[in-house]
Design an enzyme around this catalytic site. Structure first.
Site, PDB file in Angstrom:
ATOM      1  N   ASP A 311      21.094  -5.993 -34.499  1.00 41.12           N
ATOM      2  CA  ASP A 311      21.273  -7.426 -34.733  1.00 41.12           C
ATOM      3  C   ASP A 311      22.102  -7.530 -36.366  1.00 41.12           C
ATOM      4  OD1 ASP A 311      21.193 -10.261 -34.258  1.00 41.12           O
ATOM      5  OD2 ASP A 311      19.471 -10.309 -35.674  1.00 41.12           O
ATOM      6  N   ASP A 509      14.888  -8.423 -35.984  1.00 43.84           N
ATOM      7  CA  ASP A 509      13.963  -9.172 -37.115  1.00 43.84           C
ATOM      8  C   ASP A 509      12.528  -9.383 -36.344  1.00 43.84           C
ATOM      9  OD1 ASP A 509      14.433 -11.231 -34.956  1.00 43.84           O
ATOM     10  OD2 ASP A 509      15.610 -12.451 -36.398  1.00 43.84           O
ATOM     11  N   ASP A 513      15.021 -11.156 -31.569  1.00 44.62           N
ATOM     12  CA  ASP A 513      15.386  -9.908 -30.785  1.00 44.62           C
ATOM     13  C   ASP A 513      14.085  -9.240 -29.917  1.00 44.62           C
ATOM     14  OD1 ASP A 513      18.123 -10.039 -31.355  1.00 44.62           O
ATOM     15  OD2 ASP A 513      17.433  -9.664 -33.376  1.00 44.62           O
TER      16      ASP A 513
END
Length: 643
Positions: A311, A509, A513
């Site tokens: 991410d 995180d 996600d």
């Protein structure tokens, strides 16, 4: 009886060893074979009885254990009146078990050290304002606690008064102290190095971040990997095969001593201990560095990862964006006030940046708001106005018209590497904000380290616009980059790469996600020990430091390599011993047992190397830090003298 034997196992080992030494003294110093035989017989009985008891307990549950092989070997030695052999076999088997016990205790030292970081008592404020010392178990949420210089912080909470610096190495793995002032969070198990603070307890006991870390490490070290389960099954069938081999050899050769020797030398002790001690040592090393592996199976799978997906916000970047540009259309000023009103009620990472940018604007009352699933944005009613805050996807969903001028502005903002936040009021686009987030220091070097460790594919998956994502990917040298993805799109990417035969790790995180973290072969949470991060991922990086990722991968590979080394050593030793006893005349039971127990010591010492393992990346960074510290020393002292 069984409990007493287990409790006094080490004493019995020592007694057996002393009796053997006395027996040799009687033989060589006093020339008394009778005393020698008597002492060796006593050593055999004292050492053999607990082994026989363990074998019997295993047989009661229909398990043919290693203890049975040793018991039969001792009984066989009695039959052929080789008391020296039986005594030495019993002692060495006992001593091998002692080494295993001490080594597992040593490798579990990470947990012991963690537990010791939590104080047994705390200073709690009473109704009259004084402070009394109470047991940790008596604390409740909301209690006001006093922590003085050098004291251990007993709970997770918030500083309500005072100031100081805290060492949070037990939580984050970083030894640099952090300043603490009113409003700052503190964690159980950390140390207040200086200052005096009062804190309000928010989580106590097992519910603290520290309590969850201890629980996680304990579960990880107690879990069994696929390799361990395979060896357990192997031992289950291997032991009867050795027993059968000894019987066949004894019947064919008519040599009882040879059959008994095969029983002793065929014991797979090093094989049984080699894998778990490697995994426990690896997990313990990781815990000291703030890298939490959720079990030995995770280590094995992580060591084989060939694709890592990231991410962007909070992972490759600091997750602390700033508003860099604002494009206004129509009622721009009113729209800004409405935007602030909506964002003040949002927990999104970009909301803090926006409210900080417009800190002087007064917020209006939000009558209703809805956060759209999948990161689509927010739809709110503020002062009778419909307010949309989100990305281009949100505008398209609500059919908000976008002119060519607006398209050009969006393209310019995206080309400059900005994340876009669009604001529409009553169906008209009023604002386009560009926000930038800095890339974490050292990320490029860490990604290069991952490639050196054998990771073939490094992918960036982000909900940000494609141009911003491409700029980040180009700067960091990533393999592939995909933008404008919803959480479910990222999870689908993971699924596709897995279907192509790749072993995928996803780094995020731990909150937005979570679908991808759960779907990936290895989910890696960048966080500071949040509950969600611990629950949804396989690997937790407690301080959110990106350089922990290559460290974790290097440690996983080293642990798996160590495990394979131990298996190879164990099997090779057993093979050599069995061949030697069948094909040579010099091999006997005592020599074979000595070599056998020596192999256990070798695999234990090999595994213990992992406790001090440091990757090349760590070593090079430590060298740089030391050099910098030495170079900066004179200047630091000079500044201190001026102050």
């Amino acid at each position: 009886m069984q409990k007493w034997l287990m409790k006094n196992r080490n004493r019995l080992t020592a007694i057996t060893g002393i009796l053997i030494v006395l027996a040799f003294a009687a033989k060589w110093l006093f020339k008394s074979e009778t005393a020698e035989s008597g002492l060796l017989l006593a050593a055999s009985l004292i050492g053999g009885f607990p082994i026989a008891a363990s074998a019997w307990q295993a047989l009661k549950v229909k398990v043919i254990s290693i203890d049975l092989l040793v018991t039969l070997a001792i009984l066989g030695s009695f039959v052929i009146q080789e008391f020296e052999e039986s005594a030495i076999v019993a002692f060495l088997f006992f001593f091998g078990a002692y080494l295993e016990q001490k080594t597992l205790a040593k490798t579990r030292s990470a947990i012991k050290k963690l537990v010791e970081m939590v104080p047994e008592t705390a200073l709690r404020q009473t109704a009259d304002g004084d402070f009394e010392e109470v047991d940790l178990d008596d604390l409740d949420e909301g209690d006001i606690l006093l922590v003085k210089t050098g004291g251990k912080i007993p709970v997770d909470g918030e500083v309500v008064s005072g100031s100081g610096t805290a060492n949070e190495a037990s939580i984050t793995g970083e030894s640099m102290p952090l300043g603490k002032k009113p409003g700052d969070p503190v964690y159980a198990g950390t140390i207040l190095e200086n200052g005096t603070i009062r804190i309000k307890a928010e989580k106590v006991g097992d519910e603290t971040t520290f309590g969850k870390i201890i629980e996680l490490v304990e579960e990880a070290q107690d879990s069994k990997s696929q390799a361990e389960r395979l060896i357990d099954r192997f031992s289950k069938y291997y032991t009867p095969v050795v027993l059968l081999l000894a019987i066949i050899v004894g019947l064919i050769s008519q040599d009882l001593e040879l059959a008994v020797t095969i029983l002793v030398l065929g014991c797979p002790g090093a094989l049984v201990i080699g894998v778990p001690v490697s995994n426990v040592a690896g997990i313990g090393n990781g815990a000291k560095q703030g890298i939490l592996f959720k079990g030995s199976e995770v280590i094995t799978k992580f060591s084989k990862v060939d694709t890592i997906m990231f991410d962007k916000t909070g992972t490759l970047t600091y997750g602390d964006p700033r508003v860099s540009q604002v494009k206004k259309y129509g009622q721009g000023q009113l729209a800004e006030q409405l935007l602030v009103s909506v964002e003040k009620e949002s927990a999104h990472p970009l909301a803090k940046a926006i409210t900080g940018y417009y800190e002087d604007l007064e917020a209006k009352e939000v009558e209703a708001s809805q956060v759209l699933q999948g990161g689509g944005g927010i739809v709110a009613q503020v002062a009778g106005q419909q307010v949309l805050v989100g990305n281009r996807y949100l505008l398209d969903q609500y059919h908000v018209p976008v002119t060519k001028e607006m398209e050009k502005d969006m393209e310019e903002l995206a080309s400059a590497g900005n994340s876009l936040v669009l604001v529409a009021v009553n169906g008209q686009l009023e604002l386009a904000l560009g926000l930038k987030d800095e890339i974490r220091a050292g990320v490029k070097e860490d990604l290069a380290a991952l490639k050196k460790l054998g990771v073939k594919n490094l992918l960036l998956l982000s909900g940000d616009n494609q141009k911003t994502v491409d700029l980040v990917a180009e700067e960091l040298g990533l393999t592939e980059a995909y933008g404008q993805l919803l959480p479910e799109d990222k999870a689908e990417f993971v699924k596709k790469r897995q279907a192509a035969g790749e072993i995928v790790a996803f780094v995020g995180d731990g909150i937005n996600d979570s679908p991808s973290l759960a779907r990936a072969d290895i989910g890696i949470a960048m966080g500071s020990g949040t509950d969600v991060a611990i629950e949804t991922s396989n690997v937790v990086l407690m301080n959110g430091s990106f350089d922990r990722i290559p460290r974790a991968l290097a440690l996983a590979k080293a642990t798996r390599r160590n495990m394979i080394e131990n298996i190879t050593i164990a099997l090779a030793v057993v093979a050599v011993l069995l061949v030697s006893v069948l094909a040579s005349s010099w091999m006997n039971m005592a020599i074979g047992m000595f070599v056998h127990e020596g192999s256990i010591l070798v695999v234990i010492l090999n595994a213990m190397r992992l406790l001090a393992y440091r990757s090349k990346l760590q070593k090079s960074r430590k060298l740089i830090e030391n050099n910098f510290s030495q170079a900066a020393g004179p200047y630091t002292k000079g500044i201190e003298s001026i102050q």
